[in-house]
Design a protein around this motif. Structure first.
Motif, PDB file in Angstrom:
ATOM      1  N   ASN A   8       0.816  -1.219   0.000  1.00 32.69           N
ATOM      2  CA  ASN A   8       0.000   0.000   0.000  1.00 32.69           C
ATOM      3  C   ASN A   8       0.843   1.260   0.000  1.00 32.69           C
ATOM      4  O   ASN A   8       0.330   2.361  -0.255  1.00 32.69           O
ATOM      5  CB  ASN A   8      -0.930   0.000   1.202  1.00 32.69           C
ATOM      6  CG  ASN A   8      -1.885  -1.174   1.192  1.00 32.69           C
ATOM      7  OD1 ASN A   8      -1.642  -2.190   1.854  1.00 32.69           O
ATOM      8  ND2 ASN A   8      -2.969  -1.078   0.424  1.00 32.69           N
ATOM      9  N   ALA A  43      -1.258   3.964   7.755  1.00 33.27           N
ATOM     10  CA  ALA A  43      -1.735   2.654   7.309  1.00 33.27           C
ATOM     11  C   ALA A  43      -2.985   2.226   8.073  1.00 33.27           C
ATOM     12  O   ALA A  43      -3.066   2.374   9.297  1.00 33.27           O
ATOM     13  CB  ALA A  43      -0.637   1.620   7.479  1.00 33.27           C
ATOM     14  N   GLU A  60      -3.250  -3.246   5.958  1.00 37.99           N
ATOM     15  CA  GLU A  60      -2.390  -2.669   4.919  1.00 37.99           C
ATOM     16  C   GLU A  60      -0.922  -2.955   5.191  1.00 37.99           C
ATOM     17  O   GLU A  60      -0.508  -3.216   6.322  1.00 37.99           O
ATOM     18  CB  GLU A  60      -2.638  -1.162   4.811  1.00 37.99           C
ATOM     19  CG  GLU A  60      -4.025  -0.839   4.266  1.00 37.99           C
ATOM     20  CD  GLU A  60      -4.222   0.631   3.947  1.00 37.99           C
ATOM     21  OE1 GLU A  60      -5.160   0.925   3.182  1.00 37.99           O
ATOM     22  OE2 GLU A  60      -3.450   1.486   4.457  1.00 37.99           O
TER      23      GLU A  60
END
Length: 381
Positions: free
Chosen positions: A7, A27, A31
């Motif tokens: 990500n 995050a 993720e």
């Protein structure tokens, strides 16, 4: 374009620390923050506080987090979020602990290395992996080299799995301290001062860690002179120890290869204020009881015992694979044998009960006195 499963991606550079810290803070659960191959030179501790976050390198040998110039923070990486995974990277030369986790759930170290490049130095950090007060710890396919205390350490935690890992060049290769329901398997602990320690210590919030299962490990040549920090318990551990069980109950050591440890292969001992620091903790039970050591292969242990081992065994000749202090809790009955320490089916291994609490008066090498069984542990999966 981001690599598959990432990500965010951080690459080495002057702004890398701010970028990775920001990505970790942003995050969401589930993720992954990725770090590319290369060396990241960090001077600050890296923190992971979000839940369900993964920090992933490109590969353990190519993504290097170098803390050799660190000036801020007590650890390399500190984890305070639940369900955090760190994978595929190396943490290098932290002045403090390598990767620490405090009172978190389901922390995972997978294919991670923590190394110190200076050999057997008190300048190295105390611990490689250092989860404390955690519920759910997994350490797999990982490596720790050079810790001045314990390489792979788990303290005051429950539901722990250490597997397929390696520890060498540390004072203790692996240590479970006041920890309950741990499993260590298929792990190679070699060339440390001691291979695997299963300890209960006084003065801690968790009093009675128990039920560690150790199987299918190779514990060999743990003969490095102790370079632990003076005043710590581990600094008192003599070199040449394979397994040491201290004041811990109901542990099982089975199907291990234990070889070349010059003091002894396995020693089970109570917490003696003559050997360790005195304490003031009325709730602490000093005895090691109900331990089960069986079906191991012992080779070449006890060839040159350290002075401490010779002292407690009244100068017993070298060559003893398995040592027991013979101490029992005078306040507890053992009619059903549940408190007995048992050593059956260890091939040609030699044994000595050195009867420490009776000043060696009842020393015996008779394995029939410990030819008993305890309930096997199921362990973690």
């Amino acid at each position: 374009m981001l690599p598959e499963g990432c990500n965010a991606l951080v690459e080495p550079g002057a702004d890398a620390y701010a970028e990775v810290l920001g990505a970790l803070m942003d995050a969401n659960p589930g993720e992954t923050v990725c770090m590319s191959a290369g060396t990241f030179n960090f001077v600050d501790e890296l923190s992971i506080s979000g839940n369900g976050v993964t920090l992933r390198g490109a590969a353990r040998d190519t993504t290097i987090l170098d803390f050799g110039g660190q000036t801020v923070g007590g650890n390399g990486v500190k984890i305070t979020g639940d369900d955090v995974t760190i994978t595929a990277l190396t943490v290098k030369d932290t002045p403090g602990d390598g990767i620490r986790g405090d009172e978190v759930k389901n922390i995972v170290y997978d294919d991670v290395a923590v190394i110190w490049t200076e050999e057997a130095s008190t300048n190295n950090g105390a611990y490689g992996f250092y989860p404390v007060g955690c519920d759910g710890v997994t350490i797999r396919n990982s490596l720790v080299v050079g810790a001045r205390d314990a390489g792979i350490y788990v303290g005051q935690s429950t539901n722990v799995l250490v597997e397929d890992s390696e520890a060498y060049g540390n004072v203790a290769g692996v240590e479970f301290e006041n920890t309950t329901d741990a499993t260590v398997r298929r792990t190679h602990a070699h060339d440390n001062t001691a291979g695997i320690l299963i300890f209960n210590l006084p003065g801690l919030p968790v009093k009675d860690g128990k039920r560690t299962l150790a199987y299918d490990n190779i514990i060999e040549n743990n003969n490095v002179p102790n370079f632990g920090e003076a005043g710590t318990v581990v600094a008192k551990v003599p070199p040449g120890i394979g397994f040491m069980v201290l004041a811990a109950d109901n542990n099982e050591i089975r199907n291990n290869q234990i070889r070349g440890n010059v003091s002894t292969g396995v020693v089970i001992v109570h917490y003696s204020s003559e050997l360790f620091e005195s304490f003031d903790d009325a709730a602490f039970n000093i005895y090691a009881e109900g331990n089960y050591v069986h079906d191991n292969t012992f080779t070449g242990n006890g060839a040159a015992p350290a002075d401490l081992i010779l002292g407690v065994t009244a100068g017993k000749k070298p060559g003893v694979d398995m040592l027991l202090d013979g101490c029992i809790d005078p306040d507890l009955a053992n009619a059903d044998g549940a408190l007995s320490n048992c050593f059956p089916n260890n091939g040609a291994a030699t044994f000595l009960n050195f009867d420490l609490c009776q000043a060696n008066n009842g020393m015996t090498e008779d394995l029939e006195t410990v030819n008993c069984m305890q309930p096997p542990l199921e362990g973690q999966t």
